[in-house]
Design a protein around this motif. Structure first.
Motif, PDB file in Angstrom:
ATOM      1  N   LYS A   1      11.415  18.458 -12.105  1.00 15.35           N
ATOM      2  CA  LYS A   1      10.540  17.422 -11.572  1.00 15.35           C
ATOM      3  C   LYS A   1      11.327  16.508 -10.692  1.00 15.35           C
ATOM      4  N   ILE A   2      12.342  16.162 -11.517  1.00 11.88           N
ATOM      5  CA  ILE A   2      13.535  15.117 -10.812  1.00 11.88           C
ATOM      6  C   ILE A   2      13.995  15.920  -9.710  1.00 11.88           C
ATOM      7  N   TYR A   3      14.319  17.219  -9.503  1.00 11.46           N
ATOM      8  CA  TYR A   3      15.009  17.907  -8.727  1.00 11.46           C
ATOM      9  C   TYR A   3      14.123  17.977  -7.397  1.00 11.46           C
ATOM     10  N   LYS A   4      12.876  18.149  -7.860  1.00  6.06           N
ATOM     11  CA  LYS A   4      11.633  18.299  -6.937  1.00  6.06           C
ATOM     12  C   LYS A   4      11.461  17.128  -6.174  1.00  6.06           C
ATOM     13  N   TYR A   5      11.536  16.013  -6.786  1.00  3.31           N
ATOM     14  CA  TYR A   5      11.409  14.738  -5.951  1.00  3.31           C
ATOM     15  C   TYR A   5      12.900  14.457  -4.994  1.00  3.31           C
ATOM     16  N   LYS A   6      13.742  14.967  -5.523  1.00  8.30           N
ATOM     17  CA  LYS A   6      15.163  14.924  -4.836  1.00  8.30           C
ATOM     18  C   LYS A   6      14.963  15.601  -3.496  1.00  8.30           C
ATOM     19  N   ARG A   7      14.440  16.656  -3.685  1.00  9.71           N
ATOM     20  CA  ARG A   7      14.193  17.596  -2.306  1.00  9.71           C
ATOM     21  C   ARG A   7      13.611  16.848  -1.301  1.00  9.71           C
ATOM     22  N   VAL A   8      12.449  16.272  -1.999  1.00 12.55           N
ATOM     23  CA  VAL A   8      11.568  15.591  -1.163  1.00 12.55           C
ATOM     24  C   VAL A   8      12.098  14.292  -0.313  1.00 12.55           C
ATOM     25  N   LEU A   9      13.143  13.661  -1.189  1.00 17.58           N
ATOM     26  CA  LEU A   9      13.376  12.406  -0.810  1.00 17.58           C
ATOM     27  C   LEU A   9      14.774  12.525   0.042  1.00 17.58           C
ATOM     28  N   GLU A  10      15.311  13.801   0.230  1.00 18.23           N
ATOM     29  CA  GLU A  10      16.650  13.951   0.877  1.00 18.23           C
ATOM     30  C   GLU A  10      16.455  13.577   2.404  1.00 18.23           C
ATOM     31  N   PRO A  11      15.311  13.853   2.837  1.00 20.77           N
ATOM     32  CA  PRO A  11      15.214  13.510   4.328  1.00 20.77           C
ATOM     33  C   PRO A  11      15.025  12.065   4.614  1.00 20.77           C
ATOM     34  N   TYR A  12      14.779  11.380   3.737  1.00 22.66           N
ATOM     35  CA  TYR A  12      14.498  10.009   3.920  1.00 22.66           C
ATOM     36  C   TYR A  12      15.735   9.181   3.443  1.00 22.66           C
ATOM     37  N   GLU A  13      16.825   9.917   3.160  1.00 26.04           N
ATOM     38  CA  GLU A  13      18.020   9.202   2.612  1.00 26.04           C
ATOM     39  C   GLU A  13      18.307   7.838   3.142  1.00 26.04           C
ATOM     40  N   LYS A  14      18.326   6.559   2.084  1.00 23.34           N
ATOM     41  CA  LYS A  14      18.712   5.301   2.608  1.00 23.34           C
ATOM     42  C   LYS A  14      20.077   5.109   2.525  1.00 23.34           C
ATOM     43  N   THR A  15      20.495   4.289   3.413  1.00 23.85           N
ATOM     44  CA  THR A  15      21.911   3.884   3.403  1.00 23.85           C
ATOM     45  C   THR A  15      21.819   2.400   2.734  1.00 23.85           C
ATOM     46  N   ASN A  16      22.752   2.246   1.847  1.00 23.88           N
ATOM     47  CA  ASN A  16      22.887   1.130   1.080  1.00 23.88           C
ATOM     48  C   ASN A  16      24.029   0.091   2.010  1.00 23.88           C
ATOM     49  N   PRO A  17      23.734  -1.020   1.866  1.00 22.77           N
ATOM     50  CA  PRO A  17      24.805  -1.869   2.518  1.00 22.77           C
ATOM     51  C   PRO A  17      26.039  -2.110   1.485  1.00 22.77           C
TER      52      PRO A  17
ATOM     53  N   PHE B   1       0.902  -1.104   0.068  1.00 21.22           N
ATOM     54  CA  PHE B   1      -0.050   0.171  -0.045  1.00 21.22           C
ATOM     55  C   PHE B   1       0.811   1.114  -0.145  1.00 21.22           C
ATOM     56  N   PRO B   2       0.434   2.347  -0.601  1.00 18.55           N
ATOM     57  CA  PRO B   2       1.357   3.453  -0.462  1.00 18.55           C
ATOM     58  C   PRO B   2       1.314   3.959   0.816  1.00 18.55           C
ATOM     59  N   LYS B   3       2.582   4.110   1.486  1.00 19.75           N
ATOM     60  CA  LYS B   3       2.544   4.658   3.048  1.00 19.75           C
ATOM     61  C   LYS B   3       2.618   6.039   3.246  1.00 19.75           C
ATOM     62  N   ASN B   4       2.525   6.874   2.302  1.00 21.76           N
ATOM     63  CA  ASN B   4       2.656   8.694   2.533  1.00 21.76           C
ATOM     64  C   ASN B   4       2.359   9.244   1.150  1.00 21.76           C
ATOM     65  N   ARG B   5       2.018  10.513   1.056  1.00 21.77           N
ATOM     66  CA  ARG B   5       1.392  11.370   0.099  1.00 21.77           C
ATOM     67  C   ARG B   5       2.334  10.952  -1.208  1.00 21.77           C
ATOM     68  N   LEU B   6       3.961  10.923  -1.074  1.00 26.12           N
ATOM     69  CA  LEU B   6       4.734  10.664  -2.118  1.00 26.12           C
ATOM     70  C   LEU B   6       4.359   9.601  -2.852  1.00 26.12           C
ATOM     71  N   ASP B   7       4.008   8.298  -2.081  1.00 29.13           N
ATOM     72  CA  ASP B   7       3.716   7.119  -2.769  1.00 29.13           C
ATOM     73  C   ASP B   7       2.390   7.276  -3.458  1.00 29.13           C
ATOM     74  N   GLU B   8       1.575   7.809  -2.504  1.00 30.21           N
ATOM     75  CA  GLU B   8       0.193   7.993  -3.366  1.00 30.21           C
ATOM     76  C   GLU B   8       0.320   8.861  -4.593  1.00 30.21           C
ATOM     77  N   ASP B   9       1.127   9.899  -4.839  1.00 26.09           N
ATOM     78  CA  ASP B   9       1.312  10.534  -6.192  1.00 26.09           C
ATOM     79  C   ASP B   9       1.758   9.826  -7.172  1.00 26.09           C
ATOM     80  N   ALA B  10       2.253   8.562  -7.044  1.00 25.92           N
ATOM     81  CA  ALA B  10       2.803   7.663  -8.091  1.00 25.92           C
ATOM     82  C   ALA B  10       1.524   7.395  -8.821  1.00 25.92           C
ATOM     83  N   PHE B  11       0.334   7.240  -8.251  1.00 23.51           N
ATOM     84  CA  PHE B  11      -1.177   6.879  -9.051  1.00 23.51           C
ATOM     85  C   PHE B  11      -1.291   7.903 -10.007  1.00 23.51           C
TER      86      PHE B  11
END
Lengths: 196, 66
Positions: A180-196, A117-127
């Motif tokens: 639009k890519i940069y707009k997503y980048k700004r939104v995603l930065e706080p959720y930054e994922k660390t890869n193994p 399921f989409p868990k936040n507004r960002l996920d819901e926007d994908a639809f």
């Protein structure tokens, strides 16, 4: 491959591989019950990337327990199973609690569909932002190319993800909305994922 | 199409190939590139059918055992 940005449609006259056929078959059942959007790796593969995958990630819109039960029954009837649980309510609980659940052909594990399921507004926007890919044997809804590039490049960031982003960007560079890519980048930065 | 120039570094070389292939996809008919892509994908699907991985082991491997 023709991308009409106004209609948000990509016409793809490709020869279908086993993975494409597998996805179209699953989606045919899924879309009778719920709206969906395919995200991540399979999007790049559908658009020509030279790699395969063991799982196809997708969001489905939140639906109530009864409607989910109807979907699950239809999947079972069509010889799929859930890798995480067998009881419909248990699977639904995972989804409601923001876990992804995996479906594959009965008694098989890969390839599988990682459904969430989409868990936040960002996920819901994908639809709202989705693109329809028109194939010789059906249609598939995928996330926007800008979203695809941004998530891969600024959030997931493994070598494979960076290569996926590069592929999509190279093919559609004249049609992609860089802002639009940069707009997503700004939104995603706080959720930054660390890869193994 | 421009020739593929080899790079010294593996990561750089991979990205180089990704761009080369993307250019190929962009400049060739869908049926032409997809026939080549299908060889790769279909053979992998065939291979996975040989590996009988049960769901418990698969979820364990994915660190998703619930």
């Amino acid at each position: 491959m023709k991308y009409d940005t106004d209609k948000k449609e990509i016409i793809l006259d490709k020869e279908l591989n086993e993975l494409d056929k597998y996805v179209l078959e699953f989606i045919k059942i899924l879309e009778k019950h719920v709206d969906y959007v395919i995200i991540s790796g399979y999007v790049s593969i559908l658009l020509g990337r030279s790699r395969s995958t063991e799982d196809i990630d997708l969001f489905i819109k939140r639906l109530d327990k009864n409607k989910f039960s109807d979907l699950y029954k239809d999947l079972i009837k069509n010889k799929y199973w859930c890798l995480n649980a067998e009881d419909s309510e248990e699977i639904y609980d995972y989804l409601i609690n923001n876990f992804a659940v995996r479906f594959a052909k009965k008694d098989e594990t890969i390839p599988n569909f990682e459904v969430k399921f989409p868990k936040n507004r960002l996920d819901e926007d994908a639809f709202e932002d989705h693109i329809t890919v028109i194939l010789p044997m059906g249609r598939l809804k995928i996330s926007s190319l800008e979203r695809q590039i941004a998530f891969k490049r600024y959030y997931l960031k493994s070598n494979k993800d960076l290569e996926d982003a590069k592929h999509v960007e190279h093919i559609f560079k004249d049609k992609i909305d860089i802002e639009k890519i940069y707009k997503y980048k700004r939104v995603l930065e706080p959720y930054e994922k660390t890869n193994p | 199409m421009k020739k593929l120039i080899p790079k010294r570094d593996n990561k750089e070389d991979r990205i180089n190939f990704v761009e080369y292939w993307a250019e190929y996809v962009k400049t060739h008919p869908d049926k032409e590139w997809s026939r080549q892509q299908n060889r790769l994908i279909d053979s992998q699907i065939q291979n996975t059918k040989q590996i009988k991985l049960n769901r418990e082991d698969y979820l364990k491997m994915k660190k998703e055992q619930i």
